[in-house]
Write a protein that holds these residues in place. Structure first.
Motif, PDB file in Angstrom:
ATOM      1  N   THR A   8      63.182  39.997 150.906  1.00 30.86           N
ATOM      2  CA  THR A   8      62.798  38.888 150.035  1.00 30.86           C
ATOM      3  C   THR A   8      61.959  37.880 150.813  1.00 30.86           C
ATOM      4  O   THR A   8      61.958  36.696 150.516  1.00 30.86           O
ATOM      5  N   THR A   9      61.270  38.364 151.832  1.00 31.89           N
ATOM      6  CA  THR A   9      60.477  37.475 152.673  1.00 31.89           C
ATOM      7  C   THR A   9      59.352  36.825 151.866  1.00 31.89           C
ATOM      8  O   THR A   9      58.561  37.527 151.240  1.00 31.89           O
ATOM      9  N   PRO A  10      59.265  35.500 151.884  1.00 32.46           N
ATOM     10  CA  PRO A  10      58.152  34.846 151.205  1.00 32.46           C
ATOM     11  C   PRO A  10      56.844  35.095 151.941  1.00 32.46           C
ATOM     12  O   PRO A  10      56.839  35.541 153.097  1.00 32.46           O
ATOM     13  N   THR A  11      55.738  34.832 151.270  1.00 33.80           N
ATOM     14  CA  THR A  11      54.431  35.014 151.894  1.00 33.80           C
ATOM     15  C   THR A  11      53.686  33.690 151.952  1.00 33.80           C
ATOM     16  O   THR A  11      53.980  32.762 151.202  1.00 33.80           O
ATOM     17  N   VAL A  12      52.725  33.616 152.857  1.00 32.96           N
ATOM     18  CA  VAL A  12      51.800  32.483 152.951  1.00 32.96           C
ATOM     19  C   VAL A  12      50.413  33.028 152.607  1.00 32.96           C
ATOM     20  O   VAL A  12      50.019  34.089 153.097  1.00 32.96           O
ATOM     21  N   THR A  13      49.706  32.333 151.748  1.00 30.91           N
ATOM     22  CA  THR A  13      48.352  32.751 151.392  1.00 30.91           C
ATOM     23  C   THR A  13      47.359  32.099 152.346  1.00 30.91           C
ATOM     24  O   THR A  13      47.300  30.866 152.454  1.00 30.91           O
ATOM     25  N   LEU A  14      46.597  32.925 153.051  1.00 32.62           N
ATOM     26  CA  LEU A  14      45.625  32.436 154.022  1.00 32.62           C
ATOM     27  C   LEU A  14      44.382  31.894 153.314  1.00 32.62           C
ATOM     28  O   LEU A  14      44.226  32.047 152.106  1.00 32.62           O
ATOM     29  N   ASN A  15      43.488  31.288 154.083  1.00 28.26           N
ATOM     30  CA  ASN A  15      42.342  30.602 153.484  1.00 28.26           C
ATOM     31  C   ASN A  15      41.317  31.538 152.839  1.00 28.26           C
ATOM     32  O   ASN A  15      40.385  31.084 152.184  1.00 28.26           O
ATOM     33  N   ASN A  16      41.505  32.851 153.024  1.00 26.63           N
ATOM     34  CA  ASN A  16      40.614  33.805 152.357  1.00 26.63           C
ATOM     35  C   ASN A  16      41.331  34.583 151.253  1.00 26.63           C
ATOM     36  O   ASN A  16      40.815  35.578 150.750  1.00 26.63           O
ATOM     37  N   GLY A  17      42.549  34.146 150.918  1.00 25.56           N
ATOM     38  CA  GLY A  17      43.308  34.773 149.845  1.00 25.56           C
ATOM     39  C   GLY A  17      44.247  35.872 150.273  1.00 25.56           C
ATOM     40  O   GLY A  17      45.058  36.355 149.473  1.00 25.56           O
ATOM     41  N   LEU A 146      44.146  24.792 171.253  1.00 28.89           N
ATOM     42  CA  LEU A 146      44.417  23.366 171.096  1.00 28.89           C
ATOM     43  C   LEU A 146      43.313  22.744 170.238  1.00 28.89           C
ATOM     44  O   LEU A 146      42.324  23.402 169.895  1.00 28.89           O
ATOM     45  N   GLY A 147      43.480  21.470 169.921  1.00 27.60           N
ATOM     46  CA  GLY A 147      42.515  20.812 169.052  1.00 27.60           C
ATOM     47  C   GLY A 147      41.095  20.888 169.554  1.00 27.60           C
ATOM     48  O   GLY A 147      40.157  21.149 168.788  1.00 27.60           O
ATOM     49  N   GLU A 148      40.899  20.676 170.864  1.00 28.09           N
ATOM     50  CA  GLU A 148      39.541  20.692 171.407  1.00 28.09           C
ATOM     51  C   GLU A 148      38.910  22.086 171.345  1.00 28.09           C
ATOM     52  O   GLU A 148      37.694  22.226 171.183  1.00 28.09           O
ATOM     53  N   HIS A 149      39.745  23.114 171.447  1.00 32.86           N
ATOM     54  CA  HIS A 149      39.231  24.479 171.339  1.00 32.86           C
ATOM     55  C   HIS A 149      38.814  24.784 169.899  1.00 32.86           C
ATOM     56  O   HIS A 149      37.786  25.418 169.669  1.00 32.86           O
ATOM     57  N   LEU A 150      39.592  24.308 168.957  1.00 30.46           N
ATOM     58  CA  LEU A 150      39.223  24.481 167.546  1.00 30.46           C
ATOM     59  C   LEU A 150      37.915  23.757 167.240  1.00 30.46           C
ATOM     60  O   LEU A 150      37.037  24.297 166.559  1.00 30.46           O
ATOM     61  N   ASP A 151      37.788  22.540 167.762  1.00 33.36           N
ATOM     62  CA  ASP A 151      36.564  21.769 167.521  1.00 33.36           C
ATOM     63  C   ASP A 151      35.341  22.508 168.062  1.00 33.36           C
ATOM     64  O   ASP A 151      34.298  22.596 167.397  1.00 33.36           O
ATOM     65  N   ALA A 152      35.462  23.039 169.273  1.00 35.08           N
ATOM     66  CA  ALA A 152      34.339  23.764 169.880  1.00 35.08           C
ATOM     67  C   ALA A 152      34.007  25.021 169.088  1.00 35.08           C
ATOM     68  O   ALA A 152      32.829  25.345 168.871  1.00 35.08           O
ATOM     69  N   LEU A 153      35.026  25.723 168.638  1.00 35.07           N
ATOM     70  CA  LEU A 153      34.806  26.950 167.875  1.00 35.07           C
ATOM     71  C   LEU A 153      34.113  26.653 166.548  1.00 35.07           C
ATOM     72  O   LEU A 153      33.152  27.327 166.157  1.00 35.07           O
ATOM     73  N   LEU A 154      34.588  25.618 165.870  1.00 35.05           N
ATOM     74  CA  LEU A 154      34.081  25.329 164.531  1.00 35.05           C
ATOM     75  C   LEU A 154      32.657  24.788 164.530  1.00 35.05           C
ATOM     76  O   LEU A 154      31.986  24.818 163.493  1.00 35.05           O
ATOM     77  N   GLN A 155      32.187  24.330 165.675  1.00 33.39           N
ATOM     78  CA  GLN A 155      30.797  23.885 165.759  1.00 33.39           C
ATOM     79  C   GLN A 155      29.831  25.038 165.500  1.00 33.39           C
ATOM     80  O   GLN A 155      28.733  24.832 164.986  1.00 33.39           O
ATOM     81  N   ASP A 156      30.240  26.253 165.872  1.00 31.61           N
ATOM     82  CA  ASP A 156      29.359  27.414 165.742  1.00 31.61           C
ATOM     83  C   ASP A 156      29.873  28.472 164.774  1.00 31.61           C
ATOM     84  O   ASP A 156      29.191  29.462 164.528  1.00 31.61           O
ATOM     85  N   ALA A 157      31.070  28.294 164.249  1.00 32.54           N
ATOM     86  CA  ALA A 157      31.681  29.333 163.422  1.00 32.54           C
ATOM     87  C   ALA A 157      31.116  29.348 162.003  1.00 32.54           C
ATOM     88  O   ALA A 157      30.820  28.297 161.428  1.00 32.54           O
ATOM     89  N   ASN A 158      30.987  30.544 161.468  1.00 37.71           N
ATOM     90  CA  ASN A 158      30.671  30.706 160.044  1.00 37.71           C
ATOM     91  C   ASN A 158      31.946  30.929 159.233  1.00 37.71           C
ATOM     92  O   ASN A 158      31.968  30.676 158.036  1.00 37.71           O
ATOM     93  N   VAL A 159      32.980  31.425 159.908  1.00 35.41           N
ATOM     94  CA  VAL A 159      34.268  31.682 159.270  1.00 35.41           C
ATOM     95  C   VAL A 159      35.313  30.785 159.929  1.00 35.41           C
ATOM     96  O   VAL A 159      35.446  30.784 161.155  1.00 35.41           O
TER      97      VAL A 159
END
Length: 281
Positions: A8-17, A146-159
């Protein structure tokens, strides 16, 4: 394999469905020669989310267990991860993982650590975006960012990463990082969700276990589930596997949840992602 128990494990819906079971089974430090047996036991116990990594050297055992289970491939969510030392060669690394697992596609592929000293995680992400576009991965994400790694990634990420998997348990909750992830639409996933067992000895956890007639592990996992966190506990004991899988059935009160949240101590167990640089090769 014997009949699996109902889950009966619940699920989490990710940002792409894509939906991911909220309680999975981790195989970190499971010896390769024991992996198939242990994962078969986990599947029998009702798990439908298995988390491995190339660095664990047990992907083949995971794949063998899934093949032996008789469970349809689309009913099992498989996560694996890119080794740190292969960030400059992510496409080939993924193909090696996929072959070891013996599957046509992987449900979630993660950059295992940012390793900022290498300066390669953005390059790795670009390669993973291509894998995602080619539908050999249903979702891509990161681990230990960490937050700074996410920031750096998202500067160039399309996804935008679907998941960030990092150390979270009652005594080390990383609330600011979790909040940042959620604000960006990135699901939060916890490894070491039980604090490698240490958090189970907390008086608040033991008290709630007695209150609910549950195990301390079930109480902590119920806290993760109520907090919207995906958790991947590990155990080699079948009875504990089943107990952990059943944790989502426990509904804690707001007061119960607060008592566990108050256990925050700021004590990290694992490596610090800001400086961790092991190659995993």
């Amino acid at each position: 394999m014997s009949q699996t128990q109902e889950t009966t494990t619940p699920t989490v819906t990710l940002n792409n469905g894509v939906e991911i079971p909220q309680i999975g089974f981790g195989v970190f430090q499971v010896p390769p020669d024991e992996t198939q047996r242990i994962v078969e036991d986990a599947l029998e116990a009702g798990y439908r989310h298995i988390d491995t990594a190339a660095a664990y050297r047990n992907e083949a055992g995971v794949g063998a267990a899934i093949a032996a289970s008789g469970i349809a491939r689309d009913e099992i969510f498989i996560t694996t991860k890119l080794r740190n030392g292969e960030q400059g060669n992510a496409h080939e690394a993924f193909q090696n993982s996929r072959k070891a697992l013996g599957v046509d596609f992987v449900d979630l592929y993660l950059i295992h650590w940012p390793v900022p000293s290498q300066g390669l995680f953005v390059e790795a992400w670009k390669a993973m975006e291509k894998l995602y576009a080619n539908s050999v991965v249903r979702a891509i994400g990161v681990s230990n960012f960490l937050g700074e790694h996410l920031d750096a990634l998202l500067q160039d990420a399309n996804v935008v990463p679907a998941v960030n998997q990092f150390e979270i348990h009652p005594t080390f909750q990383q609330k600011e990082l979790a909040a940042k992830c959620r604000a960006l639409g990135i699901a939060v996933e916890a490894y070491s969700p039980l604090g490698q067992g240490a958090d189970l000895n907390a008086a608040a956890v033991k008290s709630l276990a007695a209150k609910y007639g549950a195990t301390p592990a079930q109480i902590v996992l119920a806290w993760h589930v109520a907090s919207g966190i995906i958790a991947i506990p590990k155990s080699s004991t079948t009875s504990r596997m089943r107990e952990n899988a059943d944790a989502a059935a426990i509904t804690l009160t707001p007061e119960d949840l607060a008592a566990i949240t108050q256990l925050e101590s700021g004590a990290r167990i694992g490596s610090d992602p800001a400086i961790a640089s092991h190659s995993q090769l």
